[in-house]
Design a protein around this motif. Structure first.
Motif, PDB file in Angstrom:
ATOM      1  N   PRO A  96       0.813  -1.153   0.135  1.00  0.00           N
ATOM      2  CA  PRO A  96       0.045  -0.138   0.013  1.00  0.00           C
ATOM      3  C   PRO A  96       0.777   1.333  -0.088  1.00  0.00           C
ATOM      4  CG  PRO A  96      -1.176  -1.460   1.561  1.00  0.00           C
ATOM      5  CD  PRO A  96       0.422  -2.091   1.138  1.00  0.00           C
ATOM      6  N   ALA A  97       1.968   1.494   0.652  1.00  0.00           N
ATOM      7  CA  ALA A  97       2.658   2.587   0.731  1.00  0.00           C
ATOM      8  C   ALA A  97       3.322   2.824  -0.642  1.00  0.00           C
ATOM      9  CB  ALA A  97       3.747   2.282   1.945  1.00  0.00           C
ATOM     10  N   ALA A  98       3.585   1.699  -1.280  1.00  0.00           N
ATOM     11  CA  ALA A  98       4.302   2.135  -2.810  1.00  0.00           C
ATOM     12  C   ALA A  98       3.068   2.945  -3.504  1.00  0.00           C
ATOM     13  CB  ALA A  98       4.690   0.850  -3.306  1.00  0.00           C
ATOM     14  N   ALA A  99       1.971   2.740  -3.166  1.00  0.00           N
ATOM     15  CA  ALA A  99       1.182   3.179  -4.380  1.00  0.00           C
ATOM     16  C   ALA A  99       1.335   4.853  -4.431  1.00  0.00           C
ATOM     17  CB  ALA A  99      -0.573   3.138  -3.846  1.00  0.00           C
ATOM     18  N   GLY A 100       1.975   5.652  -3.525  1.00  0.00           N
ATOM     19  CA  GLY A 100       2.297   6.740  -3.642  1.00  0.00           C
ATOM     20  C   GLY A 100       3.663   7.378  -4.171  1.00  0.00           C
ATOM     21  N   GLY A 101       4.127   6.243  -4.788  1.00  0.00           N
ATOM     22  CA  GLY A 101       5.260   6.477  -5.691  1.00  0.00           C
ATOM     23  C   GLY A 101       6.703   6.358  -4.757  1.00  0.00           C
ATOM     24  N   VAL A 114      13.004   5.322  -1.417  1.00  0.00           N
ATOM     25  CA  VAL A 114      12.317   5.059  -0.318  1.00  0.00           C
ATOM     26  C   VAL A 114      10.711   5.141  -0.912  1.00  0.00           C
ATOM     27  CG1 VAL A 114      13.817   5.534   1.444  1.00  0.00           C
ATOM     28  CG2 VAL A 114      12.264   7.296   0.404  1.00  0.00           C
ATOM     29  N   ASN A 115       9.715   4.553  -0.439  1.00  0.00           N
ATOM     30  CA  ASN A 115       8.453   4.850  -0.681  1.00  0.00           C
ATOM     31  C   ASN A 115       7.990   6.551   0.047  1.00  0.00           C
ATOM     32  OD1 ASN A 115       7.701   2.720  -2.294  1.00  0.00           O
ATOM     33  ND2 ASN A 115       7.158   1.557  -0.257  1.00  0.00           N
ATOM     34  N   ARG A 116       7.259   7.210  -0.893  1.00  0.00           N
ATOM     35  CA  ARG A 116       7.211   8.652  -0.365  1.00  0.00           C
ATOM     36  C   ARG A 116       6.390   8.919   0.923  1.00  0.00           C
ATOM     37  NH1 ARG A 116       4.615  11.893  -4.836  1.00  0.00           N
ATOM     38  NH2 ARG A 116       5.171  13.748  -3.455  1.00  0.00           N
ATOM     39  N   LEU A 117       5.422   7.982   1.099  1.00  0.00           N
ATOM     40  CA  LEU A 117       4.702   8.001   2.262  1.00  0.00           C
ATOM     41  C   LEU A 117       5.590   7.165   3.464  1.00  0.00           C
ATOM     42  CD1 LEU A 117       2.160   9.133   3.585  1.00  0.00           C
ATOM     43  CD2 LEU A 117       1.026   6.824   3.076  1.00  0.00           C
ATOM     44  N   GLY A 118       5.999   7.717   4.365  1.00  0.00           N
ATOM     45  CA  GLY A 118       6.797   7.552   5.376  1.00  0.00           C
ATOM     46  C   GLY A 118       6.044   7.518   6.774  1.00  0.00           C
ATOM     47  N   PHE A 119       6.571   7.240   7.883  1.00  0.00           N
ATOM     48  CA  PHE A 119       6.173   7.180   9.252  1.00  0.00           C
ATOM     49  C   PHE A 119       7.159   8.056  10.129  1.00  0.00           C
ATOM     50  CE2 PHE A 119       5.936   5.275  13.515  1.00  0.00           C
ATOM     51  CZ  PHE A 119       4.687   5.405  13.716  1.00  0.00           C
ATOM     52  N   LEU A 134       3.258  -2.713   5.494  1.00  0.00           N
ATOM     53  CA  LEU A 134       2.546  -2.135   4.644  1.00  0.00           C
ATOM     54  C   LEU A 134       3.365  -1.290   3.819  1.00  0.00           C
ATOM     55  CD1 LEU A 134      -0.048  -0.478   7.123  1.00  0.00           C
ATOM     56  CD2 LEU A 134      -0.459  -2.269   5.435  1.00  0.00           C
ATOM     57  N   GLY A 135       4.639  -1.580   3.820  1.00  0.00           N
ATOM     58  CA  GLY A 135       5.627  -0.954   2.825  1.00  0.00           C
ATOM     59  C   GLY A 135       6.372   0.418   3.021  1.00  0.00           C
ATOM     60  N   VAL A 136       6.166   0.849   4.375  1.00  0.00           N
ATOM     61  CA  VAL A 136       6.813   2.060   4.753  1.00  0.00           C
ATOM     62  C   VAL A 136       8.005   1.817   4.989  1.00  0.00           C
ATOM     63  CG1 VAL A 136       7.008   3.677   6.598  1.00  0.00           C
ATOM     64  CG2 VAL A 136       4.820   3.061   5.826  1.00  0.00           C
ATOM     65  N   ASN A 137       9.204   2.575   4.161  1.00  0.00           N
ATOM     66  CA  ASN A 137      10.576   1.966   4.571  1.00  0.00           C
ATOM     67  C   ASN A 137      11.276   3.286   4.693  1.00  0.00           C
ATOM     68  OD1 ASN A 137      10.416   3.189   1.908  1.00  0.00           O
ATOM     69  ND2 ASN A 137      11.094   1.381   0.978  1.00  0.00           N
ATOM     70  N   HIS A 138      10.788   4.271   5.398  1.00  0.00           N
ATOM     71  CA  HIS A 138      11.429   5.740   5.683  1.00  0.00           C
ATOM     72  C   HIS A 138      10.775   5.766   7.148  1.00  0.00           C
ATOM     73  CE1 HIS A 138      11.169  10.132   5.197  1.00  0.00           C
ATOM     74  NE2 HIS A 138      12.209   9.874   6.088  1.00  0.00           N
ATOM     75  N   ILE A 139      11.551   5.844   8.213  1.00  0.00           N
ATOM     76  CA  ILE A 139      10.710   6.281   9.308  1.00  0.00           C
ATOM     77  C   ILE A 139      11.661   7.296  10.264  1.00  0.00           C
ATOM     78  CG2 ILE A 139      10.673   5.278  11.787  1.00  0.00           C
ATOM     79  CD1 ILE A 139      10.305   2.519  10.606  1.00  0.00           C
ATOM     80  N   ASP A 140      11.121   8.362  10.604  1.00  0.00           N
ATOM     81  CA  ASP A 140      11.586   9.352  11.068  1.00  0.00           C
ATOM     82  C   ASP A 140      11.561   9.556  12.758  1.00  0.00           C
ATOM     83  OD1 ASP A 140      12.613  12.519  10.535  1.00  0.00           O
ATOM     84  OD2 ASP A 140      11.031  12.402  12.347  1.00  0.00           O
ATOM     85  N   PRO A 179       3.600  11.089   8.357  1.00  0.00           N
ATOM     86  CA  PRO A 179       2.310  11.031   9.429  1.00  0.00           C
ATOM     87  C   PRO A 179       2.878  10.030  10.556  1.00  0.00           C
ATOM     88  CG  PRO A 179       1.429   9.872   7.425  1.00  0.00           C
ATOM     89  CD  PRO A 179       2.928  10.567   6.922  1.00  0.00           C
ATOM     90  N   GLY A 180       2.468  10.348  11.862  1.00  0.00           N
ATOM     91  CA  GLY A 180       2.766   9.565  12.912  1.00  0.00           C
ATOM     92  C   GLY A 180       1.374   9.297  13.656  1.00  0.00           C
TER      93      GLY A 180
END
Length: 286
Positions: free
Chosen positions: A6-11, A21-26, A53-59, A258-259
């Motif tokens: 799902p996270a990859a759907a944002g490019g 990285v997938n553009r939608l992170g956490f 869910l495919g998030v691969n950028h965590i802040d 978004p957190g």
């Protein structure tokens, strides 16, 4: 990298030219500060589900913590050994004593210690992305401190450098010292524009990631408007999802983080990556 999540759907975005990285992170702040979760096990479940869910950028940041809830330690417990495609970004700069509000800023000579502490707490031999977070005072110079981080990058302790809470002049000052891979500034749909300070457009022209903090207002600013509600109704989506889709639509270099401390909210946020706003939607939200 799994491109069917799902996270990859944002490019995707090539951070620093070499980390896709997938553009939608956490953003991990709400796991340790300001969220409803008080159970480390629940925080760990959110982090693991985000990666599923495919998030691969965590802040994260070393100063995100309250009692037994510390974002670095939660990330390490949940995700170590880390997936090869996972980028963990952290921030250094503020000095905090006994609370979340900063009591000062670290000098150039203190930054090595902060970076080494982040390495130890996250259990890494290098940090993917380190932001120098500044106070936001107009005219504040960051060159000496950014140069200290640049030295750590040359030593291999840091892969990429970023700056946070900066204006255009500060971004230019940092870029004169070393390559800047990302900028983390305030930006959300309910903002008055003062937090942008012209920086997103500069980032797009330079191919620098622009990472909006408080992408949903951070509980301090309301994003809710009748126009936003109308766009959400047309898409059968929540207003938060539309606000995230709007950020993704603003520029190909924008990486919202978004957190949340809720599994349900996490699923909702990540689903926003698949939303596509029309020109009419964007005009209504402008």
């Amino acid at each position: 990298m799994n491109t069917t999540t799902p996270a990859a759907a944002g490019g995707a975005f090539l951070l620093g030219g070499d980390r896709r990285v997938n553009r939608l992170g956490f953003g991990a702040m709400r796991l340790a500060l300001g969220g409803s979760v008080r159970d480390p096990d629940a925080a760990v479940a959110v982090l693991r589900r985000a990666v599923e869910l495919g998030v691969n950028h965590i802040d994260t940041a070393g100063f995100y913590g309250n009692g037994d809830l510390r974002s670095h330690e939660l990330i390490r417990r949940a995700l170590s050994p880390y997936p090869d495609d996972l980028v963990i970004a952290t921030k250094v700069g503020p000095i905090l004593e006994g609370g979340f509000l900063p009591t000062g800023e670290a000098g150039a000579g203190q930054l090595r210690g902060l970076v080494e502490e982040d390495l130890r707490r996250l259990g890494q031999d290098h940090l993917d992305l380190v932001y120098l977070r500044v106070s936001g005072t107009p005219g504040e110079s960051l060159g000496e401190r950014f140069a200290a981080l640049a030295e750590l990058r040359r030593e291999g302790l840091i892969r990429h450098l970023g700056v946070s809470n900066v204006d255009a002049a500060q971004l230019a000052e940092a870029r004169a010292v070393a390559p800047v891979a990302a900028v983390q500034n305030r930006l959300h749909l309910g903002g008055d524009g003062s937090g942008e300070r012209g920086v997103p457009a500069l980032c797009e022209r330079a191919g620098i990631a622009f990472v909006p903090y408080f992408p949903l207002g951070g509980g301090r600013h309301s994003i809710e408007t009748p126009r936003l509600a109308g766009v959400a109704a047309r898409h059968g989506a929540s207003t938060a999802q539309i606000a995230l889709a709007w950020l993704l639509a603003t520029s190909p270099v924008t990486l919202p983080i978004p957190g949340t401390s809720s599994l349900d909210h996490l699923e909702e946020n990540v689903a926003a990556a698949a939303l596509r706003l029309t020109d009419g939607d964007l005009a209504a939200l402008a």
